[in-house]
Write a protein that holds these residues in place. Structure first.
Motif, PDB file in Angstrom:
ATOM      1  N   ALA A 142       0.830  -1.212   0.000  1.00  9.78           N
ATOM      2  CA  ALA A 142       0.000   0.000   0.000  1.00  9.78           C
ATOM      3  C   ALA A 142       0.860   1.256   0.000  1.00  9.78           C
ATOM      4  O   ALA A 142       1.873   1.340   0.693  1.00  9.78           O
ATOM      5  CB  ALA A 142      -0.930  -0.007   1.204  1.00  9.78           C
ATOM      6  N   MET A 143       0.436   2.240  -0.800  1.00  8.09           N
ATOM      7  CA  MET A 143       1.095   3.535  -0.827  1.00  8.09           C
ATOM      8  C   MET A 143       0.084   4.613  -0.455  1.00  8.09           C
ATOM      9  O   MET A 143      -1.109   4.364  -0.387  1.00  8.09           O
ATOM     10  CB  MET A 143       1.703   3.795  -2.204  1.00  8.09           C
ATOM     11  CG  MET A 143       2.856   2.862  -2.537  1.00  8.09           C
ATOM     12  SD  MET A 143       3.585   3.207  -4.152  1.00  8.09           S
ATOM     13  CE  MET A 143       4.217   4.877  -3.888  1.00  8.09           C
ATOM     14  N   GLY A 144       0.571   5.803  -0.236  1.00  5.61           N
ATOM     15  CA  GLY A 144      -0.296   6.899   0.190  1.00  5.61           C
ATOM     16  C   GLY A 144       0.062   7.352   1.583  1.00  5.61           C
ATOM     17  O   GLY A 144       0.867   6.723   2.285  1.00  5.61           O
ATOM     18  N   ASP A 145      -0.529   8.479   1.999  1.00  4.94           N
ATOM     19  CA  ASP A 145      -0.257   9.047   3.323  1.00  4.94           C
ATOM     20  C   ASP A 145       1.237   9.285   3.535  1.00  4.94           C
ATOM     21  O   ASP A 145       1.785   9.031   4.622  1.00  4.94           O
ATOM     22  CB  ASP A 145      -0.805   8.140   4.431  1.00  4.94           C
ATOM     23  CG  ASP A 145      -2.324   8.012   4.377  1.00  4.94           C
ATOM     24  OD1 ASP A 145      -2.978   9.010   4.011  1.00  4.94           O
ATOM     25  OD2 ASP A 145      -2.841   6.924   4.692  1.00  4.94           O
ATOM     26  N   GLY A 146       1.905   9.712   2.480  1.00  6.10           N
ATOM     27  CA  GLY A 146       3.318  10.030   2.586  1.00  6.10           C
ATOM     28  C   GLY A 146       4.257   8.840   2.469  1.00  6.10           C
ATOM     29  O   GLY A 146       5.477   8.998   2.565  1.00  6.10           O
ATOM     30  N   ARG A 147       3.726   7.650   2.262  1.00  7.97           N
ATOM     31  CA  ARG A 147       4.570   6.455   2.136  1.00  7.97           C
ATOM     32  C   ARG A 147       5.122   6.375   0.720  1.00  7.97           C
ATOM     33  O   ARG A 147       4.378   6.323  -0.255  1.00  7.97           O
ATOM     34  CB  ARG A 147       3.760   5.201   2.462  1.00  7.97           C
ATOM     35  CG  ARG A 147       4.601   3.942   2.647  1.00  7.97           C
ATOM     36  CD  ARG A 147       3.777   2.895   3.383  1.00  7.97           C
ATOM     37  NE  ARG A 147       4.568   1.743   3.738  1.00  7.97           N
ATOM     38  CZ  ARG A 147       4.441   0.533   3.161  1.00  7.97           C
ATOM     39  NH1 ARG A 147       3.537   0.352   2.217  1.00  7.97           N
ATOM     40  NH2 ARG A 147       5.188  -0.475   3.549  1.00  7.97           N
ATOM     41  N   SER A 148       6.431   6.320   0.602  1.00  5.22           N
ATOM     42  CA  SER A 148       7.088   6.376  -0.704  1.00  5.22           C
ATOM     43  C   SER A 148       7.174   4.996  -1.344  1.00  5.22           C
ATOM     44  O   SER A 148       6.998   3.963  -0.688  1.00  5.22           O
ATOM     45  CB  SER A 148       8.497   6.945  -0.556  1.00  5.22           C
ATOM     46  OG  SER A 148       9.322   6.037   0.170  1.00  5.22           O
ATOM     47  N   LEU A 149       7.485   4.980  -2.637  1.00  2.00           N
ATOM     48  CA  LEU A 149       7.727   3.726  -3.337  1.00  2.00           C
ATOM     49  C   LEU A 149       8.893   2.985  -2.690  1.00  2.00           C
ATOM     50  O   LEU A 149       8.840   1.762  -2.514  1.00  2.00           O
ATOM     51  CB  LEU A 149       8.010   4.001  -4.811  1.00  2.00           C
ATOM     52  CG  LEU A 149       8.470   2.803  -5.654  1.00  2.00           C
ATOM     53  CD1 LEU A 149       7.469   1.664  -5.612  1.00  2.00           C
ATOM     54  CD2 LEU A 149       8.745   3.238  -7.093  1.00  2.00           C
TER      55      LEU A 149
END
Length: 274
Positions: free
Chosen positions: A70-77
């Motif tokens: 999961a990505m989003g909320d500032g979580r990078s690749l």
């Protein structure tokens, strides 16, 4: 109709045949008319069932993997890819029920390469803010682990490399790359260039080794790099996450370490010179 040009189409057909007939990968088909993700739950579940894990354990393991991608909320690749790599390399710790002990669920059988399911798909349509379609995607047990962009020799590899970098942007299909371990571009005359996610163009590497199958450099590189045991070894032992950068070895580092292991096993010392 496929959006691959006529010359690229010929190359792509030949590469798919190489993986099917020589490297013995399963063929998942042309997926341009499907909506694809980087995890095929059906294939992964089938693999886990063969390892005789219970249904509750499998469900929880799939949920853990899905959360890791999961990505989003500032979580990078980079962060998501690192978490997925940890799960692939070290397994998932899950409990079958309250009060039960943790079990380690292995999504890849590192010790017995031939017991995994290796597959290839082409024209893999991935929907994002901008829909993209990687030319070739390689899977282990239903988990996408490598992408290849193929280009005609007159264009050169630069276009394929830049296409990969574009696809990893947030406004394209970056979530697809959370499971990807090798990012590649190739053509018949220059062969293959490989790297990991978010690698700058100038750091794409060429695998330099004699041998391989076929008359084209691309075929030779792929037939060497994607031998099943070697592929697992490269992913398991030769990838590092270093201060926000994911790195993979050059071929001289790979063969130097392999040579050193032989010396160490015979209680000898030496120097790696490169």
């Amino acid at each position: 109709m496929s959006n691959v040009g006529e010359i690229e189409r010929v190359t792509q057909n030949r590469i798919v045949k190489l993986f099917k007939n020589h490297l013995k990968y399963d063929y998942l088909g042309d997926l341009k008319d499907k909506e694809n993700k980087n995890i095929n739950p059906k294939l992964l579940k089938t693999f886990l069932q063969k390892q005789e894990y219970g249904e509750k354990i499998i469900t929880r393991a799939l949920r853990e993997l899905d959360q890791a991608t999961a990505m989003g909320d500032g979580r990078s690749l980079y962060d998501a890819n690192k978490e997925v790599y940890r799960i692939l390399r070290y397994g998932i710790k899950v409990k079958e029920g309250a009060g039960e002990q943790n079990q380690t669920i292995w999504l890849i059988n590192w010790a017995e390469p031939e017991k995994n399911n290796y597959a290839i798909a082409e024209e893999v349509t991935v929907k994002g803010e901008n829909t993209k379609r990687p030319d070739v995607v390689l899977y282990i047990n239903g988990i996408a682990i490598a992408v290849i962009e193929l280009k005609r020799s007159t264009v050169g590899l630069t276009q394929g490399i830049r296409q990969n970098l574009l696809n990893q942007r947030e406004d394209f299909i970056s979530p697809f790359f959370t499971t990807i371990q090798l990012v590649m571009a190739g053509n018949d005359t220059q062969g293959l260039r490989y790297c990991t996610i978010e690698t700058r163009e100038k750091y794409f590497l060429e695998w330099k080794e004699e041998g391989g199958i076929g008359k084209y450099k691309l075929d030779q590189h792929l037939s060497l790099l994607f031998q099943k045991q070697r592929l697992l070894e490269l992913i398991h032992d030769f990838i590092v996450f270093d201060s926000g950068i994911k790195k993979v070895c050059r071929q001289n580092q790979y063969f130097g370490i392999k040579k050193a292991q032989g010396y160490i096993s015979n209680l000898k010392g030496g120097i790696i010179w490169h």
